[in-house]
Design a protein around this motif. Structure first.
Motif, short mmCIF file in Angstrom:
data_model
loop_
_atom_site.label_atom_id
_atom_site.label_comp_id
_atom_site.label_asym_id
_atom_site.label_seq_id
_atom_site.Cartn_x
_atom_site.Cartn_y
_atom_site.Cartn_z
N PHE A 1 -4.55 -2.74 -9.96
CA PHE A 1 -5.65 -3.21 -9.12
C PHE A 1 -5.18 -3.47 -7.69
O PHE A 1 -5.87 -3.13 -6.73
CB PHE A 1 -6.26 -4.48 -9.69
N LYS A 2 -4.00 -4.05 -7.56
CA LYS A 2 -3.47 -4.31 -6.21
C LYS A 2 -3.24 -3.00 -5.47
O LYS A 2 -3.54 -2.88 -4.27
CB LYS A 2 -2.16 -5.09 -6.28
N HIS A 3 -2.73 -1.99 -6.17
CA HIS A 3 -2.48 -0.68 -5.54
C HIS A 3 -3.79 -0.07 -5.07
O HIS A 3 -3.88 0.46 -3.95
CB HIS A 3 -1.78 0.24 -6.54
N ILE A 4 -4.81 -0.11 -5.91
CA ILE A 4 -6.12 0.45 -5.55
C ILE A 4 -6.71 -0.31 -4.37
O ILE A 4 -7.26 0.28 -3.44
CB ILE A 4 -7.05 0.39 -6.78
N TYR A 5 -6.57 -1.63 -4.39
CA TYR A 5 -7.07 -2.47 -3.30
C TYR A 5 -6.35 -2.17 -1.99
O TYR A 5 -6.97 -2.02 -0.94
CB TYR A 5 -6.90 -3.95 -3.69
N ASP A 6 -5.01 -2.07 -2.07
CA ASP A 6 -4.21 -1.82 -0.88
C ASP A 6 -4.50 -0.45 -0.25
O ASP A 6 -4.33 -0.26 0.95
CB ASP A 6 -2.71 -1.92 -1.20
N LYS A 7 -4.97 0.49 -1.07
CA LYS A 7 -5.32 1.81 -0.55
C LYS A 7 -6.70 1.82 0.10
O LYS A 7 -7.13 2.85 0.63
CB LYS A 7 -5.24 2.86 -1.67
N GLY A 8 -7.38 0.69 0.03
CA GLY A 8 -8.66 0.57 0.73
C GLY A 8 -9.87 0.96 -0.09
O GLY A 8 -10.95 1.20 0.47
#
Length: 308
Positions: A267-274
């Motif tokens: 989830f953090k990775h998806i969030y960080d990618k915008g």
């Protein structure tokens, strides 16, 4: 004080106490079922039935419960099979609660049926009819994305021929969706080796071949963990064609924290990618009843707590 007045006052007092106790019990029941609204970082989308013990069987009550808990999206695979009056009520409720409508499935007869890989006109016609009907449903519920599963693998045809058949059929589908700003999202599945579409790279290739904003990837993390793993790496490789995510832990296809996938990191990775789209909660509950439903909500709170 006259005896009659005394009796009336006593009855009124008893009635007030009874009403007060009933009101307190009702309030306590609501408190037990409803916790304070949570501010999630991403748009997680529950589905009908996921919280029915906490919210009741009424579909609109379930939607309102989701919103009260802090969920800002919703998905319903079976939306096309619902009565038009219910579709309208769902759309009105979503608008009122400022919730985003997630995917529903384009009705083409089932995941294995009417396969586009076969290149048969009758199969394509059924698919295109489903696309046309999906446009009207999308208008009622203010949907943007519709799930498409191309169908079964054809062992009597070379894979390149199957790819070309699928791409050609989907190009005809996007001609229906593009004018309305709608997007079909292709879902690779792990349910059967007889399915045509199973991997993220294969789906990426198909989307590139269709070459339309109306044809993108539905990246179901549960299915793709089973089929290929390397979730974060493959998200990066196929990122520019991903329009939608779905969630489920593996093994078991239950809520995050019940299996091997580190959803907090994902989830953090998806969030960080915008990513600002929807992540559908397409899984079951690991435990039954109200406690099991509350456990699902708490699992998302825990997995969504990635900014600290």
């Amino acid at each position: 004080m006259k005896r009659r007045s005394f009796i009336k006052k006593g009855a009124a007092t008893a009635s007030f106490i009874s009403f007060g106790l009933h009101g307190m019990n009702t309030l306590n029941n609501k408190k037990n079922n409803f916790m304070s609204k949570h501010n999630f970082n991403l748009k997680y989308a529950p589905h009908f039935g996921m919280f029915k013990n906490l919210s009741g069987n009424d579909l609109i009550d379930q939607l309102n419960f989701m919103a009260d808990e802090g969920f800002t999206a919703f998905e319903d695979n079976g939306m096309m099979k619902r009565d038009i009056s219910m579709q309208n009520k769902i759309g009105e409720t979503l608008a009122k609660r400022n919730m985003t409508m997630g995917v529903f499935v384009v009705d083409k007869g089932g995941n294995m049926a009417n396969t586009l890989a076969a290149g048969k006109k009758e199969h394509v016609d059924i698919f295109l009819d489903g696309c046309k009907r999906a446009v009207e449903v999308a208008k009622r519920v203010n949907a943007k994305w519709m799930t498409v599963v191309p169908g079964g693998y054809q062992r009597n045809l070379p894979i390149g021929i199957q790819d070309a058949n699928v791409i050609e059929a989907l190009r005809r589908g996007v001609e229906i969706f593009e004018p309305h700003g709608l997007t079909m999202v292709l879902e690779p599945l792990s349910d059967s080796p007889d399915l045509y579409l199973q991997r993220s790279d294969q789906t990426y290739m198909i989307c590139k071949g269709v070459n339309s904003p109306a044809c993108k990837i539905l990246y179901d993390i549960y299915h793709l963990q089973k089929t290929e793993g390397h979730i974060i790496r493959n998200i990066d490789l196929t990122w520019d064609e991903i329009a939608y995510f779905q969630i489920g832990d593996n093994p078991g296809r239950k809520e995050p924290t019940t299996g091997e996938i580190n959803y907090k990191n994902v989830f953090k990775h998806i969030y960080d990618k915008g990513f600002t789209g929807v992540l559908g909660m397409e899984h079951g509950n690991s435990r039954k009843g109200k406690n099991g439903e509350r456990a699902v909500i708490n699992a998302y709170k825990t997995s969504d707590d990635f900014l600290k």
